[in-house]
Scaffold this active site. Structure first.
Site, mmCIF file in Angstrom:
data_model
loop_
_atom_site.group_PDB
_atom_site.id
_atom_site.type_symbol
_atom_site.label_atom_id
_atom_site.label_comp_id
_atom_site.label_asym_id
_atom_site.label_seq_id
_atom_site.Cartn_x
_atom_site.Cartn_y
_atom_site.Cartn_z
ATOM 1 N N GLY A 189 0.830 -1.207 0.000
ATOM 2 C CA GLY A 189 0.000 0.000 0.000
ATOM 3 C C GLY A 189 0.856 1.244 0.000
ATOM 4 O O GLY A 189 2.064 1.198 -0.240
ATOM 5 N N ASN A 190 0.226 2.372 0.249
ATOM 6 C CA ASN A 190 0.949 3.631 0.338
ATOM 7 C C ASN A 190 0.385 4.451 1.493
ATOM 8 O O ASN A 190 -0.538 4.017 2.183
ATOM 9 C CB ASN A 190 0.888 4.399 -0.989
ATOM 10 N N ARG A 191 0.899 5.635 1.687
ATOM 11 C CA ARG A 191 0.595 6.415 2.886
ATOM 12 C C ARG A 191 -0.544 7.409 2.683
ATOM 13 O O ARG A 191 -0.757 8.279 3.516
ATOM 14 C CB ARG A 191 1.857 7.135 3.353
ATOM 15 N N SER A 192 -1.269 7.302 1.609
ATOM 16 C CA SER A 192 -2.369 8.242 1.378
ATOM 17 C C SER A 192 -3.498 8.024 2.382
ATOM 18 O O SER A 192 -3.930 6.900 2.625
ATOM 19 C CB SER A 192 -2.911 8.063 -0.045
ATOM 20 N N ALA A 212 -4.204 7.845 -4.755
ATOM 21 C CA ALA A 212 -2.808 7.417 -4.876
ATOM 22 C C ALA A 212 -2.813 5.969 -5.366
ATOM 23 O O ALA A 212 -2.979 5.033 -4.579
ATOM 24 C CB ALA A 212 -2.102 7.535 -3.535
#
Length: 414
Positions: free
Chosen positions: A209-212, A276
């Site tokens: 995943g990502n930090r959005s 994102a």
């Protein structure tokens, strides 16, 4: 917001150009109405270039649009800078002898005058009576600054600095409830917004995943609602409460987001790709949890590229002759090959979208995360036409309103 900037005929008119830039860089749509005398100081071409709108001071221009009525009705705010002694007198007397004074009589929103004249003209009882009259009617007149005047004299009469006028104007709109984009300006238009970060499963437990947090995308949905749009929000992983009065489509992976966007964009007027989206995903997902065993080698995860959803929808629109207005987002960091703006401009050219909103991510000099998860944001809005990027900063809701206002400026004829 829609702002009317009236410019009076004084040497301080040159400062109004800086005030105009402050308004436009904050995402507001500004129509400049100069007096005939002011055009001897600053020409119409300057105002048109800085505002992006045609300029007139004649009530007989665009008669079919009834300009002298329409402009005042549509404006959320009127600012007159510089307001000369003559202009204050005509406004107090209710004159309607040019487009600016006509528009002042039709103004529905707050009106702010920023005076500039010689000290003796400001102190004259006639001018003071005119100022008192305007204030008694609920109009706002700033006190002039004190300092060096045009000649050798000094005293009260200088135009306040553009930043001071801007701050006073924004305070007026907030107190009057006009801090959002004009309501109903996007009425009848459908806006599709993506938000949050996609999650790409490795197994039933883990994912890439990502930090959005999704905060900016949700703020955009609310700002589009404020502007009267019919909103569809396609939300991946978000860490903020979702609005309950929009059409909501939940997705998890980039491929699911792609399918939802392709279906929703068919009858959309605007697409804002704020999500994102993961650039890569595992080439396959394990059906059971990947176990950590002492007698087995470390797992090797092979990644494959996800589709470029933004580039795809732009290409599809262009191939089909569509009219959707498409906005992309770029979360960028600089490196030894270029700064964030270089990468954003290259991405805008490569993707082909109409606007690109640039977030500089990573840690700032203070050691704090610049964008992800925070309630405030700072962005640059890049336009496909190559114009100077517009800076928007503040709360994520304020930034969202600036982005929506920029879209309105581009697609709604004033």
């Amino acid at each position: 917001m829609r702002i009317i900037l009236g410019v009076g005929g004084g040497i301080a008119a040159y400062k109004a150009a800086s005030l105009l830039r402050l308004f436009t860089e904050a995402g507001h749509s500004v129509t400049v109405i100069p007096t005939e005398a002011s055009l001897k100081f600053i020409g119409a071409a300057t105002w048109e270039a800085l505002s992006g709108h045609s300029v007139s001071n004649d009530v007989f221009d665009q008669v079919e649009k009834v300009n002298h009525v329409r402009l005042g009705h549509q404006a959320d705010l009127m600012v007159v800078a510089p307001a000369t002694a003559d202009l204050l007198a005509r406004a107090a007397g209710g004159h309607a002898d040019d487009l600016l004074t006509n528009t002042l009589l039709m103004a529905h929103g707050p009106v702010l005058f920023a005076p500039a004249m010689h000290s003796e003209m400001w102190a004259n009882p006639a001018t003071q009576a005119n100022v008192a009259t305007l204030r008694s009617r609920g109009l706002h007149v700033l006190e002039p600054a004190v300092g060096r005047l045009t000649g050798a004299d000094s005293g009260p009469g200088r135009l306040p600095e553009p930043e001071e006028i801007y701050a006073a104007a924004m305070a007026l709109t907030e107190s009057a409830g006009h801090s959002s984009v004009s309501s109903a300006v996007l009425a009848g238009r459908r806006v599709v917004i993506t938000a949050g970060g996609t999650l790409e499963p490795l197994d039933p437990v883990r994912y890439l995943g990502n930090r959005s947090s999704g905060k900016q995308g949700v703020a955009l949905a609310r700002a589009a609602q404020e502007a009267g749009a019919e909103v569809t929000l396609i939300a991946a992983h978000v860490e903020v409460e979702l609005p309950d009065d929009v059409e909501l489509i939940r997705v998890e992976t980039a491929l699911q987001l792609r399918a939802a966007v392709q279906q929703a964009v068919a009858d959309a007027d605007v697409l804002i790709m704020a999500a994102a989206v993961a650039d890569f995903r595992p080439d396959h997902t394990e059906q059971s949890k990947i176990k950590k065993r002492d007698d087995s080698a470390d797992p090797v995860i092979t990644l494959v590229r996800n589709p470029d959803i933004l580039a795809e929808v732009v290409a599809q629109r262009n191939a089909q002759g569509g009219t959707q207005f498409i906005v992309g987002f770029a979360a960028e960091t600089g490196d030894d090959r270029g700064d964030v703006l270089d990468y954003a401009r290259a991405k805008l050219a490569r993707k082909g979208c109409d606007l690109l909103v640039l977030n500089q991510v990573g840690q700032g000099s203070e050691g704090q995360e610049r964008t992800f998860g925070r309630d405030a944001n700072q962005v640059l809005i890049l336009d496909q036409d190559g114009s100077e990027p517009i800076k928007a900063e503040g709360s994520k809701q304020a930034v969202a309103r600036a982005v929506i206002q920029r879209i309105v400026n581009k697609i709604v004829a004033l």
